[in-house]
Design a protein around this motif. Structure first.
Motif, PDB file in Angstrom:
ATOM      1  N   UNK A  29      -2.950  62.825   6.251  1.00  0.00           N
ATOM      2  CA  UNK A  29      -2.555  64.189   5.886  1.00  0.00           C
ATOM      3  C   UNK A  29      -1.084  64.252   5.494  1.00  0.00           C
ATOM      4  N   UNK A  30      -0.283  63.355   6.023  1.00  0.00           N
ATOM      5  CA  UNK A  30       1.130  63.325   5.661  1.00  0.00           C
ATOM      6  C   UNK A  30       1.341  62.642   4.311  1.00  0.00           C
ATOM      7  N   UNK A  31       0.555  61.623   4.018  1.00  0.00           N
ATOM      8  CA  UNK A  31       0.789  60.797   2.832  1.00  0.00           C
ATOM      9  C   UNK A  31       0.097  61.347   1.581  1.00  0.00           C
ATOM     10  N   UNK A  32      -1.086  61.915   1.732  1.00  0.00           N
ATOM     11  CA  UNK A  32      -1.857  62.327   0.558  1.00  0.00           C
ATOM     12  C   UNK A  32      -1.165  63.371  -0.319  1.00  0.00           C
ATOM     13  N   UNK A  33      -0.511  64.393   0.228  1.00  0.00           N
ATOM     14  CA  UNK A  33       0.179  65.332  -0.676  1.00  0.00           C
ATOM     15  C   UNK A  33       1.287  64.664  -1.494  1.00  0.00           C
ATOM     16  N   UNK A  34       2.028  63.761  -0.888  1.00  0.00           N
ATOM     17  CA  UNK A  34       3.067  63.046  -1.627  1.00  0.00           C
ATOM     18  C   UNK A  34       2.445  62.143  -2.689  1.00  0.00           C
ATOM     19  N   UNK A  35       1.368  61.471  -2.348  1.00  0.00           N
ATOM     20  CA  UNK A  35       0.692  60.612  -3.313  1.00  0.00           C
ATOM     21  C   UNK A  35       0.162  61.424  -4.490  1.00  0.00           C
ATOM     22  N   UNK A  36      -0.402  62.593  -4.220  1.00  0.00           N
ATOM     23  CA  UNK A  36      -0.903  63.446  -5.294  1.00  0.00           C
ATOM     24  C   UNK A  36       0.233  63.939  -6.179  1.00  0.00           C
ATOM     25  N   UNK A  37       1.351  64.291  -5.581  1.00  0.00           N
ATOM     26  CA  UNK A  37       2.506  64.730  -6.363  1.00  0.00           C
ATOM     27  C   UNK A  37       3.017  63.616  -7.264  1.00  0.00           C
ATOM     28  N   UNK A  38       3.149  62.414  -6.729  1.00  0.00           N
ATOM     29  CA  UNK A  38       3.615  61.290  -7.536  1.00  0.00           C
ATOM     30  C   UNK A  38       2.621  60.953  -8.638  1.00  0.00           C
ATOM     31  N   UNK A  39       1.343  61.039  -8.313  1.00  0.00           N
ATOM     32  CA  UNK A  39       0.305  60.787  -9.310  1.00  0.00           C
ATOM     33  C   UNK A  39       0.419  61.780 -10.453  1.00  0.00           C
ATOM     34  N   UNK A  40       0.654  63.037 -10.131  1.00  0.00           N
ATOM     35  CA  UNK A  40       0.791  64.074 -11.150  1.00  0.00           C
ATOM     36  C   UNK A  40       2.074  63.898 -11.961  1.00  0.00           C
ATOM     37  N   UNK A  41       3.188  63.632 -11.274  1.00  0.00           N
ATOM     38  CA  UNK A  41       4.479  63.533 -11.960  1.00  0.00           C
ATOM     39  C   UNK A  41       4.556  62.357 -12.918  1.00  0.00           C
ATOM     40  N   UNK A  42       3.990  61.240 -12.546  1.00  0.00           N
ATOM     41  CA  UNK A  42       4.102  60.048 -13.375  1.00  0.00           C
ATOM     42  C   UNK A  42       2.886  59.810 -14.253  1.00  0.00           C
ATOM     43  N   UNK A  43       1.973  60.757 -14.301  1.00  0.00           N
ATOM     44  CA  UNK A  43       0.833  60.653 -15.206  1.00  0.00           C
ATOM     45  C   UNK A  43      -0.121  59.536 -14.860  1.00  0.00           C
ATOM     46  N   UNK A  44      -0.251  59.216 -13.598  1.00  0.00           N
ATOM     47  CA  UNK A  44      -1.120  58.121 -13.197  1.00  0.00           C
ATOM     48  C   UNK A  44      -2.577  58.510 -13.081  1.00  0.00           C
TER      49      UNK A  44
END
Length: 61
Positions: A29-44
């Motif tokens: 729960x701590x990691x998934x929001x950050x991972x989703x944000x990075x995925x969105x920001x870098x177009x992954x």
């Protein structure tokens, strides 16, 4: 003297718990929001879809 330093370190940790004893769901729960944000920001997202697609083809689905 070492006992005082040990108490200070325990007081610094959250509620006196040692680090590394976190429930896996709490960690996720701590990691998934950050991972989703990075995925969105870098177009992954396109890369994730492409990888999932190729894995599903390899599995025959």
């Amino acid at each position: 003297m070492a006992d005082i330093a040990r108490q200070g370190r325990k007081a610094f940790a959250f509620n006196g718990h040692e680090s590394g004893h976190r429930h896996p769901l709490v960690a996720a729960a701590m990691v998934l929001p950050l991972a989703a944000l990075l995925l969105f920001l870098f177009g992954g997202f396109d890369q994730v879809v492409a990888q999932a697609s190729s894995v599903s083809v390899m599995l025959g689905r």
